[in-house]
Design a protein around this motif. Structure first.
Motif, PDB file in Angstrom:
ATOM      1  N   GLU A 129      34.328  34.586  47.415  1.00 53.55           N
ATOM      2  CA  GLU A 129      35.287  34.185  46.384  1.00 53.55           C
ATOM      3  C   GLU A 129      34.623  33.654  45.117  1.00 53.55           C
ATOM      4  O   GLU A 129      35.291  33.442  44.115  1.00 53.55           O
ATOM      5  CB  GLU A 129      36.278  33.161  46.939  1.00 53.55           C
ATOM      6  N   PHE A 215      39.209  44.480  44.176  1.00 49.82           N
ATOM      7  CA  PHE A 215      40.189  43.511  43.713  1.00 49.82           C
ATOM      8  C   PHE A 215      39.528  42.517  42.764  1.00 49.82           C
ATOM      9  O   PHE A 215      38.358  42.159  42.952  1.00 49.82           O
ATOM     10  CB  PHE A 215      40.784  42.716  44.886  1.00 49.82           C
ATOM     11  N   LEU A 220      43.501  37.509  43.248  1.00 50.47           N
ATOM     12  CA  LEU A 220      43.751  37.085  44.624  1.00 50.47           C
ATOM     13  C   LEU A 220      44.027  35.587  44.684  1.00 50.47           C
ATOM     14  O   LEU A 220      44.895  35.133  45.452  1.00 50.47           O
ATOM     15  CB  LEU A 220      42.556  37.445  45.512  1.00 50.47           C
ATOM     16  N   PRO A 232      44.271  35.266  51.055  1.00 47.23           N
ATOM     17  CA  PRO A 232      44.947  36.409  50.399  1.00 47.23           C
ATOM     18  C   PRO A 232      45.769  37.243  51.370  1.00 47.23           C
ATOM     19  O   PRO A 232      46.861  37.704  51.036  1.00 47.23           O
ATOM     20  CB  PRO A 232      43.781  37.220  49.822  1.00 47.23           C
ATOM     21  N   LEU A 244      49.944  42.604  50.467  1.00 49.67           N
ATOM     22  CA  LEU A 244      49.105  42.077  49.393  1.00 49.67           C
ATOM     23  C   LEU A 244      49.332  42.856  48.103  1.00 49.67           C
ATOM     24  O   LEU A 244      49.392  42.266  47.012  1.00 49.67           O
ATOM     25  CB  LEU A 244      47.630  42.137  49.792  1.00 49.67           C
ATOM     26  N   ILE A 248      50.465  41.275  44.564  1.00 46.30           N
ATOM     27  CA  ILE A 248      49.699  41.453  43.320  1.00 46.30           C
ATOM     28  C   ILE A 248      50.609  41.968  42.211  1.00 46.30           C
ATOM     29  O   ILE A 248      50.552  41.493  41.069  1.00 46.30           O
ATOM     30  CB  ILE A 248      48.517  42.424  43.556  1.00 46.30           C
TER      31      ILE A 248
END
Length: 482
Positions: A129, A215, A220, A232, A244, A248
């Protein structure tokens, strides 16, 4: 004597040599400043991928743009996935000079994980992340050497894009056997048709499949905040990728299919395995499409990402009804010598064959198997009937409201266990037997009335289906290749 010279402007400008040297040194130092390079963290959830994990890692290491870090997240595995992947663990360098790239591969065996692939994905997210982009790759998916570079260029070109999926297909170069070759050809055609539909809708992708998608990490994070999630991906959805993707889109970002990036996913080579996979996909999609809420997953029937899903399911329903009605009326007509052949009935299968051929020709890496699958009509028709079985099974399981673990069912099927894939065939035979028995109990007058009403109804449905196929047949494909 007149002169054209301006006494206030010098005809020659002299530059201080020291100043000129300073300017040159300054420009060199500016050009030498490092430019910011976005970072890509790759996560590979792997469950019993001993046969393919080496090819997947080789594919990533041979990319023109290597991910900055690669994490293999092995979960619930019972084979040698960890041992094989561990041979790749550690730093890797590719290229020389300015083209030199480095990455490091980590292998994590998280053991028994009740959240299965979702748990592995979320574990991987916690490791990357800090990167700008997350590249999700399945443990049986390989990509063309330029795939990652193309995905990065596309997602970096527009801050509105939250994620981009590669163009998926299946490598059939080593496929042997009649049934496996038939099933893979059908899946290749299915992928091609689905990909083309998304491309012609502004390249808006309804589902960012986890097989090979990139992504934006900031997207996220926003999804997590907006949906009050700690991760996520959520474990309560059968199709974590679809949910997901919806989130988004709801957060205001675009979900796209790449214009060029390509990847080959693992295909199903048995009827049992294909049934389990497709039933899981359809069941999860129905959960998202259906109004109301089951468990923690809330249905979103009017979500823009689900329009194509609604159309697909409605189309499958019509296909099932028209085929069942045709077979019933045909057998009934033959039983009382009332069938009269008309050449006009050849128009629908000819149109379908031409459409299948156009789909096959739209494949970038098409081969003789793809062309034959489309041109012979019968293979594509049989594959459609197989898909109708998946469609019926998914809706039946959903309507039963019984708590099921479709992930476990798929794993069981891939091991060669279970007979659930035969249920649609058994039910279809039983229904047909009942219809035949009932037919012969009717009087001749009633039989004639049924045929007199049934054939025109089938004719109207068939005309509408043929017009729909013809519209797709003549639609411009704008040079896209799937």
């Amino acid at each position: 004597m007149a002169t054209n010279e301006n006494p206030y402007v010098s005809s020659r400008v002299e530059i201080d040599p020291d100043l000129e040297a300073y300017a040159a040194d300054f420009m060199e130092s500016v050009e030498a400043l490092p430019t910011y390079k976005p970072t890509i963290g790759c996560i590979i959830p792997a469950y019993n991928e001993a046969e393919s994990i080496a090819s997947v890692l080789d594919s990533l290491l041979n990319q023109t743009r290597i991910p900055d870090v690669i994490h293999v997240i092995v979960n619930n595995t019972t084979d040698d996935t960890v041992e094989i992947a561990s041979h790749y663990a550690g730093p890797h360098t590719r290229g020389q000079g300015e083209g030199k790239q480095s990455t490091e591969i980590y292998v994590h065996d998280i053991g028994e994980n009740k959240d299965k692939k979702v748990g592995a994905l979320n574990y991987g997210f916690s490791l990357v992340e800090g990167c700008d982009y997350l590249l999700g790759v399945d443990g049986d998916t390989t990509a063309e050497p330029i795939a990652v570079e193309q995905l990065e260029a596309e997602i970096a070109s527009d801050s509105r894009i939250g994620g981009i999926s590669a163009i998926y297909s299946i490598d059939d170069s080593d496929m042997k056997g009649v049934i496996p070759s038939f099933l893979i050809a059908g899946q290749r055609a299915q992928f091609a048709a689905f990909n083309m539909q998304n491309m012609l809708k502004g390249r808006n992708m309804a589902v960012l499949g986890g097989q090979f998608s990139i992504f934006a990490v900031k997207t996220l994070r926003e999804v997590m905040v907006e949906n009050h999630q700690a991760t996520p991906w959520v474990k309560d959805s059968e199709v974590e990728d679809s949910l997901l993707s919806l989130q988004i889109k709801s957060a205001g970002y675009l979900t796209k299919i790449s214009a060029q990036s390509r990847a080959n996913v693992g295909g199903m080579t048995t009827l049992r395995g294909l049934d389990a996979q497709q039933v899981k996909w359809n069941f999860g999609a129905i959960e998202l499409m259906w109004p109301g809420q089951r468990g923690d997953t809330k249905g979103q029937p009017f979500h823009p990402n689900l329009r194509l899903r609604w159309f697909e399911h409605f189309s499958m329903l019509i296909n099932m009804f028209s085929r069942l009605l045709f077979v019933t009326l045909l057998v009934a007509s033959l039983s009382i010598s009332a069938f009269v052949f008309s050449p006009i009935w050849l128009i629908p299968p000819i149109t379908a064959t031409l459409l299948n051929l156009r789909v096959a020709l739209s494949m970038k890496n098409r081969n003789a198997k793809d062309i034959l699958f489309a041109a012979l009509y019968i293979p594509a028709e049989i594959y459609m009937i197989v898909r109708l079985g998946h469609f019926v099974r998914a809706w039946t399981k959903f309507a039963s409201r019984k708590q099921v673990d479709n992930w476990a069912a798929q794993a069981k099927a891939e091991r060669g266990a279970g007979q659930a894939y035969l249920v649609p065939l058994v039910v279809a035979v039983a229904i047909f037997a009942v219809l035949v028995f009932t037919w012969f109990q009717l009087s001749v007058v009633v039989q004639s009335t049924v045929l007199w009403i049934g054939w025109p109804i089938l004719g109207v449905i068939t005309v509408l289906q043929t017009l729909s196929m013809f519209t797709k047949l003549i639609r411009r494909q704008r040079g896209y290749k799937v």
